[in-house]
Write a protein that holds these residues in place. Structure first.
Motif, PDB file in Angstrom:
ATOM      1  N   SER A   8       0.849  -1.198   0.000  1.00 11.04           N
ATOM      2  CA  SER A   8       0.000   0.000   0.000  1.00 11.04           C
ATOM      3  C   SER A   8       0.876   1.235   0.000  1.00 11.04           C
ATOM      4  N   LEU A  35      -3.506  -2.210  -1.229  1.00  7.12           N
ATOM      5  CA  LEU A  35      -4.488  -1.494  -0.431  1.00  7.12           C
ATOM      6  C   LEU A  35      -4.604  -0.010  -0.739  1.00  7.12           C
ATOM      7  N   LEU A  61      -7.464  -2.364  -4.014  1.00 11.29           N
ATOM      8  CA  LEU A  61      -8.305  -1.276  -3.523  1.00 11.29           C
ATOM      9  C   LEU A  61      -7.807   0.073  -4.028  1.00 11.29           C
ATOM     10  N   HIS A 114     -12.749  -0.042   0.028  1.00  6.60           N
ATOM     11  CA  HIS A 114     -12.610  -0.975   1.149  1.00  6.60           C
ATOM     12  C   HIS A 114     -13.244  -2.317   0.783  1.00  6.60           C
ATOM     13  N   MET A 116     -14.145  -6.327   2.924  1.00  2.00           N
ATOM     14  CA  MET A 116     -14.026  -7.152   4.137  1.00  2.00           C
ATOM     15  C   MET A 116     -13.778  -8.588   3.698  1.00  2.00           C
TER      16      MET A 116
END
Length: 119
Positions: A8, A35, A61, A114, A116
């Motif tokens: 990230s 990320l 992401l 985002h 999960m």
């Protein structure tokens, strides 16, 4: 056991991304999660895209800096705010260094900000 390398905040830093990927591969990473924050303020554009496209990125992401860039490209920023002018200028630089095939960046803006996962 699956080894996951979490990447990230590249922010256009080609050198750091290359070193991180090399280390992850040396450690036996099976998959990569990205990320967000691929671009800006560093000078890397097309190179960081290609480096990640060559990997087995299973989670991808968008980051807040990626969204800043998309807003600047869509001209939905308030140019009365100095930080918006700054990100608009950085976005212009990124676009000058992207080949036509990557110009719209539609592949990147489609990703969520985002997700999960249960592992």
């Amino acid at each position: 056991m699956t080894k996951v390398a979490v990447l990230s905040d590249v922010h256009g830093n080609v050198t750091a991304l290359a070193a991180t990927i090399a280390d992850a591969k040396a450690q036996g990473a099976d998959e990569f999660w990205f990320l967000g924050d691929l671009f800006m303020p560093g000078p890397g554009a097309h190179d960081v895209v290609e480096m990640l496209r060559e990997l087995n990125v299973t989670v991808w992401l968008r980051g807040n800096w990626d969204d800043f860039m998309f807003a600047a490209l869509e001209r939905t920023v308030d140019y009365n705010k100095p930080t918006h002018v700054y990100t608009a200028r950085l976005s212009a630089y990124v676009m000058q260094h992207m080949p036509k095939a990557d110009y719209t960046l539609s592949w990147h803006c489609q990703y969520p900000i985002h997700v999960m996962l249960k592992i």
